[in-house]
Design a protein around this motif. Structure first.
Motif, mmCIF file in Angstrom:
data_model
loop_
_atom_site.group_PDB
_atom_site.id
_atom_site.type_symbol
_atom_site.label_atom_id
_atom_site.label_comp_id
_atom_site.label_asym_id
_atom_site.label_seq_id
_atom_site.Cartn_x
_atom_site.Cartn_y
_atom_site.Cartn_z
ATOM 1 N N THR A 58 0.843 -1.190 0.000
ATOM 2 C CA THR A 58 0.000 0.000 0.000
ATOM 3 C C THR A 58 0.883 1.246 0.000
ATOM 4 O OG1 THR A 58 -0.130 -0.133 2.419
ATOM 5 C CG2 THR A 58 -1.969 -1.076 1.169
ATOM 6 N N ILE A 59 0.319 2.337 -0.449
ATOM 7 C CA ILE A 59 1.065 3.591 -0.554
ATOM 8 C C ILE A 59 1.158 4.255 0.807
ATOM 9 C CG2 ILE A 59 1.029 5.894 -1.574
ATOM 10 C CD1 ILE A 59 -0.284 4.665 -4.022
ATOM 11 N N SER A 60 2.355 4.715 1.152
ATOM 12 C CA SER A 60 2.555 5.416 2.412
ATOM 13 C C SER A 60 1.963 6.818 2.324
ATOM 14 C CB SER A 60 4.040 5.510 2.733
ATOM 15 O OG SER A 60 4.239 6.339 3.857
ATOM 16 N N PRO A 61 1.236 7.248 3.361
ATOM 17 C CA PRO A 61 0.705 8.614 3.334
ATOM 18 C C PRO A 61 1.771 9.676 3.585
ATOM 19 C CG PRO A 61 0.016 7.483 5.338
ATOM 20 C CD PRO A 61 0.750 6.486 4.504
ATOM 21 N N ARG A 62 2.923 9.291 4.123
ATOM 22 C CA ARG A 62 3.991 10.271 4.392
ATOM 23 C C ARG A 62 4.497 10.854 3.074
ATOM 24 N NH1 ARG A 62 4.992 11.042 9.600
ATOM 25 N NH2 ARG A 62 4.756 9.258 10.951
ATOM 26 N N GLY A 63 4.573 12.170 3.059
ATOM 27 C CA GLY A 63 5.009 12.856 1.855
ATOM 28 C C GLY A 63 3.867 13.147 0.894
ATOM 29 N N ARG A 64 2.707 12.579 1.148
ATOM 30 C CA ARG A 64 1.537 12.803 0.298
ATOM 31 C C ARG A 64 0.370 13.391 1.088
ATOM 32 N NH1 ARG A 64 3.772 7.916 -1.091
ATOM 33 N NH2 ARG A 64 4.303 7.656 -3.267
ATOM 34 N N GLY A 65 0.584 13.632 2.380
ATOM 35 C CA GLY A 65 -0.490 14.035 3.278
ATOM 36 C C GLY A 65 -1.139 15.361 2.955
ATOM 37 N N LEU A 66 -0.479 16.192 2.159
ATOM 38 C CA LEU A 66 -1.060 17.476 1.775
ATOM 39 C C LEU A 66 -1.446 17.517 0.303
ATOM 40 C CD1 LEU A 66 1.313 19.848 3.740
ATOM 41 C CD2 LEU A 66 -1.045 19.280 4.296
ATOM 42 N N VAL A 67 -0.581 17.021 -0.561
ATOM 43 C CA VAL A 67 -0.821 17.159 -1.996
ATOM 44 C C VAL A 67 -1.830 16.154 -2.545
ATOM 45 C CG1 VAL A 67 1.405 18.239 -2.455
ATOM 46 C CG2 VAL A 67 1.204 15.758 -2.566
ATOM 47 N N ASP A 68 -2.082 15.085 -1.841
ATOM 48 C CA ASP A 68 -3.073 14.093 -2.263
ATOM 49 C C ASP A 68 -4.239 14.147 -1.280
ATOM 50 O OD1 ASP A 68 -4.560 11.888 -3.031
ATOM 51 O OD2 ASP A 68 -2.814 10.600 -3.317
ATOM 52 N N LEU A 83 -1.835 14.037 11.114
ATOM 53 C CA LEU A 83 -1.736 12.583 11.209
ATOM 54 C C LEU A 83 -0.543 12.021 10.448
ATOM 55 C CD1 LEU A 83 -5.479 11.481 11.036
ATOM 56 C CD2 LEU A 83 -4.067 11.966 13.025
ATOM 57 N N THR A 84 -0.035 12.752 9.450
ATOM 58 C CA THR A 84 1.136 12.268 8.716
ATOM 59 C C THR A 84 2.379 13.080 9.043
ATOM 60 O OG1 THR A 84 0.769 13.712 6.805
ATOM 61 C CG2 THR A 84 -0.296 11.518 6.777
ATOM 62 N N GLY A 85 2.214 14.277 9.593
ATOM 63 C CA GLY A 85 3.345 15.145 9.900
ATOM 64 C C GLY A 85 3.824 15.957 8.717
ATOM 65 N N ASP A 86 3.177 15.830 7.566
ATOM 66 C CA ASP A 86 3.583 16.579 6.379
ATOM 67 C C ASP A 86 3.263 18.062 6.548
ATOM 68 O OD1 ASP A 86 4.370 14.221 5.199
ATOM 69 O OD2 ASP A 86 2.513 13.960 4.087
ATOM 70 N N THR A 87 4.188 18.906 6.106
ATOM 71 C CA THR A 87 3.980 20.350 6.146
ATOM 72 C C THR A 87 4.274 20.949 4.784
ATOM 73 O OG1 THR A 87 6.236 20.812 6.856
ATOM 74 C CG2 THR A 87 4.592 20.580 8.588
ATOM 75 N N ALA A 88 3.625 22.070 4.519
ATOM 76 C CA ALA A 88 3.900 22.852 3.312
ATOM 77 C C ALA A 88 4.124 24.287 3.748
ATOM 78 C CB ALA A 88 2.738 22.763 2.332
ATOM 79 N N ASP A 89 5.232 24.868 3.280
ATOM 80 C CA ASP A 89 5.512 26.269 3.558
ATOM 81 C C ASP A 89 4.763 27.123 2.561
ATOM 82 O OD1 ASP A 89 7.203 25.619 5.636
ATOM 83 O OD2 ASP A 89 8.977 25.571 4.351
ATOM 84 N N LEU A 90 4.039 28.103 3.080
ATOM 85 C CA LEU A 90 3.270 29.029 2.256
ATOM 86 C C LEU A 90 3.905 30.411 2.390
ATOM 87 C CD1 LEU A 90 -0.232 27.744 3.374
ATOM 88 C CD2 LEU A 90 0.984 27.150 1.284
ATOM 89 N N PRO A 91 3.575 31.339 1.512
ATOM 90 C CA PRO A 91 4.158 32.682 1.621
ATOM 91 C C PRO A 91 3.800 33.337 2.951
ATOM 92 C CG PRO A 91 3.056 32.397 -0.484
ATOM 93 C CD PRO A 91 2.719 31.199 0.348
ATOM 94 N N PRO A 92 4.705 34.193 3.460
ATOM 95 C CA PRO A 92 4.414 34.874 4.729
ATOM 96 C C PRO A 92 3.271 35.864 4.559
ATOM 97 C CG PRO A 92 6.446 35.707 3.776
ATOM 98 C CD PRO A 92 6.005 34.560 2.921
ATOM 99 N N LEU A 93 2.681 36.248 5.681
ATOM 100 C CA LEU A 93 1.646 37.265 5.641
ATOM 101 C C LEU A 93 2.250 38.561 5.127
ATOM 102 C CD1 LEU A 93 -0.262 36.595 8.964
ATOM 103 C CD2 LEU A 93 -0.915 35.947 6.654
ATOM 104 N N GLU A 94 1.460 39.299 4.364
ATOM 105 C CA GLU A 94 1.982 40.493 3.707
ATOM 106 C C GLU A 94 2.399 41.576 4.680
ATOM 107 O OE1 GLU A 94 -0.493 42.030 0.648
ATOM 108 O OE2 GLU A 94 -0.714 40.089 -0.295
ATOM 109 N N SER A 95 1.580 41.823 5.692
ATOM 110 C CA SER A 95 1.826 42.981 6.527
ATOM 111 C C SER A 95 1.951 42.579 7.986
ATOM 112 C CB SER A 95 0.714 43.985 6.294
ATOM 113 O OG SER A 95 0.157 44.442 7.451
ATOM 114 N N PRO A 96 3.179 42.509 8.509
ATOM 115 C CA PRO A 96 3.363 42.179 9.925
ATOM 116 C C PRO A 96 2.699 43.192 10.851
ATOM 117 C CG PRO A 96 5.460 42.050 8.752
ATOM 118 C CD PRO A 96 4.448 42.637 7.808
#
Length: 193
Positions: A55-65, A140-153
């Motif tokens: 079976t396919i591991s969810p690690r590394g796919r937890g966000l994009v799939d 549940l998988t620990g996967d993270t995705a970095d998104l752009p920072p907020l525009e105005s601190p």
């Protein structure tokens, strides 16, 4: 010594039942289990090495799939004015499954330097305390995705630390993932008088 050998022999016999399932059926059953809940799929894969390998591991796919998103899981507050991510919780959070009524207590060490902004389809939207970078986490998988920072601190200081410590003031958040794996997050907040 003989008792240990008998226990080992019995343990071997009782673990062999999982190999009786035809190898080609394991992925098909896995997809059916995953259609119900990600946690059930993780448990299914944990039965034995053969099932895990087929079976396919969810690690590394937890966000994009999106099949690996923890659907129907709700992040619960811990008590009055103690929201998930509060320093007194030491990084622990509780999730509740809306379909099964099952509770899971998870340790998310990333909460030590992040604020929770919102939770969408079981995915946690985070704001890093130091540099205002936004991250999306599958707890549940620990996967993270970095998104752009907020525009105005500066706008963060206007919101106040209470907003940053408790995600309940976010009015609406949407997360979509394209077939190519492009993650789009829209977060709307309006200030009440």
């Amino acid at each position: 010594m003989a008792a240990a050998a008998a226990a080992a022999a019995d343990g071997g016999a009782s673990s062999r039942w999982s190999t009786l399932l035809h190898r080609n059926l394991i992925p098909q059953i896995g997809w059916r289990v995953l259609a119900g809940d990600l946690l059930d799929y993780v448990r299914f894969r944990a039965v034995c090495a053969l099932w895990r390998s087929r079976t396919i591991s969810p690690r590394g796919r937890g966000l994009v799939d999106s099949r690996f998103h923890p659907r129907r899981w709700l992040l619960l507050p811990e008590g009055y004015d103690i929201c998930p991510g509060h320093s007194s919780l030491l990084g622990y959070v509780r999730f509740f499954n809306l379909s099964t009524g099952f509770f899971v207590r998870a340790w998310l060490p990333i909460l030590q330097d992040h604020y929770i902004l919102d939770v969408v389809d079981g995915l946690v939207l985070l704001l890093q305390k130091e540099d205002n970078n936004v991250r999306l986490l599958n707890p549940l998988t620990g996967d993270t995705a970095d998104l752009p920072p907020l525009e105005s601190p500066e706008s963060l200081s206007q919101l106040g630390s209470r907003y940053l410590m408790c995600f309940r003031e976010v009015s609406a958040t949407s997360v979509t993932v394209s077939v190519d794996g492009l993650i789009t997050v829209m977060c709307f907040h309006w200030k009440t008088m």
